[in-house]
Design an enzyme around this catalytic site. Structure first.
Site, mmCIF file in Angstrom:
data_model
loop_
_atom_site.group_PDB
_atom_site.id
_atom_site.type_symbol
_atom_site.label_atom_id
_atom_site.label_comp_id
_atom_site.label_asym_id
_atom_site.label_seq_id
_atom_site.Cartn_x
_atom_site.Cartn_y
_atom_site.Cartn_z
ATOM 1 N N ASN A 9 0.868 -1.181 0.000
ATOM 2 C CA ASN A 9 0.000 0.000 0.000
ATOM 3 C C ASN A 9 0.904 1.230 0.000
ATOM 4 O O ASN A 9 1.493 1.565 1.023
ATOM 5 C CB ASN A 9 -0.904 -0.022 1.243
ATOM 6 N N TRP A 10 0.987 1.865 -1.147
ATOM 7 C CA TRP A 10 1.901 3.018 -1.277
ATOM 8 C C TRP A 10 1.314 4.304 -0.712
ATOM 9 O O TRP A 10 1.990 5.324 -0.683
ATOM 10 C CB TRP A 10 2.278 3.224 -2.754
ATOM 11 N N LYS A 11 0.057 4.277 -0.330
ATOM 12 C CA LYS A 11 -0.605 5.472 0.220
ATOM 13 C C LYS A 11 -0.351 6.672 -0.706
ATOM 14 O O LYS A 11 -0.312 6.501 -1.922
ATOM 15 C CB LYS A 11 -0.135 5.705 1.661
ATOM 16 N N HIS A 98 -9.635 1.081 4.708
ATOM 17 C CA HIS A 98 -8.328 1.268 5.344
ATOM 18 C C HIS A 98 -8.495 2.210 6.528
ATOM 19 O O HIS A 98 -9.307 3.131 6.513
ATOM 20 C CB HIS A 98 -7.310 1.838 4.335
ATOM 21 N N GLU A 100 -6.885 4.681 7.561
ATOM 22 C CA GLU A 100 -6.737 6.121 7.282
ATOM 23 C C GLU A 100 -8.009 6.674 6.646
ATOM 24 O O GLU A 100 -8.364 7.831 6.854
ATOM 25 C CB GLU A 100 -5.482 6.343 6.424
ATOM 26 N N GLU A 170 -5.408 -4.856 10.387
ATOM 27 C CA GLU A 170 -4.417 -3.803 10.600
ATOM 28 C C GLU A 170 -4.778 -3.020 11.860
ATOM 29 O O GLU A 170 -5.604 -2.086 11.805
ATOM 30 C CB GLU A 170 -4.391 -2.841 9.409
ATOM 31 N N GLY A 176 2.267 2.560 10.728
ATOM 32 C CA GLY A 176 3.204 3.673 10.578
ATOM 33 C C GLY A 176 3.864 4.113 11.870
ATOM 34 O O GLY A 176 4.458 5.182 11.939
ATOM 35 N N SER A 216 3.376 -1.838 10.464
ATOM 36 C CA SER A 216 4.820 -1.790 10.729
ATOM 37 C C SER A 216 5.536 -3.094 10.376
ATOM 38 O O SER A 216 6.495 -3.481 11.057
ATOM 39 C CB SER A 216 5.093 -1.393 12.187
ATOM 40 N N GLY A 238 5.078 1.468 4.759
ATOM 41 C CA GLY A 238 6.416 2.069 4.642
ATOM 42 C C GLY A 238 7.463 1.158 4.009
ATOM 43 O O GLY A 238 8.229 1.583 3.137
HETATM 44 P P1 13P Z 1 2.968 0.528 7.684
HETATM 45 O O1 13P Z 1 3.518 -0.756 7.150
HETATM 46 O O2 13P Z 1 3.712 1.749 7.205
HETATM 47 O O3 13P Z 1 2.789 0.479 9.177
HETATM 48 O O4 13P Z 1 1.492 0.708 7.067
HETATM 49 C C1 13P Z 1 0.611 -0.362 7.141
HETATM 50 C C2 13P Z 1 -0.581 -0.068 6.328
HETATM 51 O O5 13P Z 1 -1.345 0.836 6.632
HETATM 52 C C3 13P Z 1 -0.808 -0.859 5.114
HETATM 53 O O6 13P Z 1 -2.078 -0.661 4.613
#
Ligand code: 13P
Length: 264
Positions: A9-11, A98, A100, A170, A176, A216, A238
């Site tokens: 997931n590159w966000k 997600h 976020e 998640e 993150g 993470s 990340g």
């Molecule tokens: P991180 O791996 O940066 O914690 O993010 C996880 C995530 O939100 C994947 O969708």
């Protein structure tokens, strides 16, 4: 045994050049992605990069997905992107719910359920994200929160199969933050999710829908989550942004997939 999946997931990261370059570099490092096999690999770039990343990945095992979708096929919904438009780019998957989207951008359980229904109805594979916040974990309501998120989404569509749904557990506090869930905690929540899937969708689909862990995840950590076979992969933020780090994670997944295939 459910399919094993490594997902990136590159966000809201990468320029178009970097997004294209990532796929080329990954294919250089992992030439085997040009052939079928396991684990499956899915990349979720930002909307403007979907078509270009899909083009770079054409003819390989890398599948592409969007990070969100709207609930309607077309119309006056400025700024939104429909499942049909996503499929039109060459993408075949979409993230829904997600954390976020839920916690920063206000997606409710009801809206997530509508998005999931729309995505599946238009032939996309939905990656439904569920997970509790830190406060919910502290008040020992992780289980009820995740069950409610699942209940709402799973009852919205009667077209769900093992082929069009993936669940990503998640925990919000692990995203993150560098603080990942322990393997035992992730497995405990995976068991809750698996039981709900079986209860809602029946044993056949319920057993076959892949459940991923996200939060993470970094190279060196993934093998632990996969060791018992209860968790079928990872949704990585990340650590998915650099091809070298994503390739390391792929190596851990592949070892686990081979172990599972040989009945270890
Ligand atoms: P991180 O791996 O940066 O914690 O993010 C996880 C995530 O939100 C994947 O969708």
């Amino acid at each position: 045994m459910p399919e094993m999946i490594l997902a990136a997931n590159w966000k809201m990261h990468h320029t178009l050049d970097k997004a294209r370059g990532f796929v080329r570099e990954l294919l250089q490092q992992l030439a085997e992605l040009r052939k079928p096999g396991e684990p499956s690999v899915v990349i979720f770039p930002a909307f403007p990069h979907l078509a270009a990343v899909a083009e770079e990945a054409e003819g390989t095992r890398i599948q592409i997905g969007a990070q969100d979708c709207y609930i309607r096929e077309e119309g006056a919904f400025t700024g939104e992107v429909s499942p049909t438009q996503i499929a039109d780019t060459g993408a075949s998957c979409v993230l829904v719910g997600h954390s976020e989207r839920r916690h920063i951008l206000g997606d409710s359980d009801e809206l997530v359920a509508q998005k999931l229904t729309a995505a599946i109805a238009h032939g996309l594979r939905a990656f439904l994200c569920v997970g509790e916040t830190e406060d919910e974990r502290a008040s020992e309501s992780s289980r009820s929160v995740v069950e409610a998120q699942l209940e709402s989404a799973l009852t919205a569509s009667d077209e769900i199969t093992a082929g069009n749904l993936v669940i990503a557990y998640e925990p919000v506090w692990a995203i993150g933050t560098g603080r990942h869930a322990t393997v035992a905690d992730a497995e405990e929540m995976t068991a809750v999710i698996r039981a709900k899937l079986i209860q809602r969708l029946g044993a056949q689909s319920g057993q076959e829908i892949p459940i991923l862990y996200g939060g993470s995840v970094k190279p060196g950590l993934l093998a632990g989550y996969l060791a018992s076979g209860l968790i079928q992969g990872a949704l990585v933020g990340g650590a998915s942004l650099k091809a070298s780090s994503f390739a390391s994670l792929y190596g851990e997944m592949k070892t686990a997939a081979q172990g599972a295939g040989s009945g270890q």
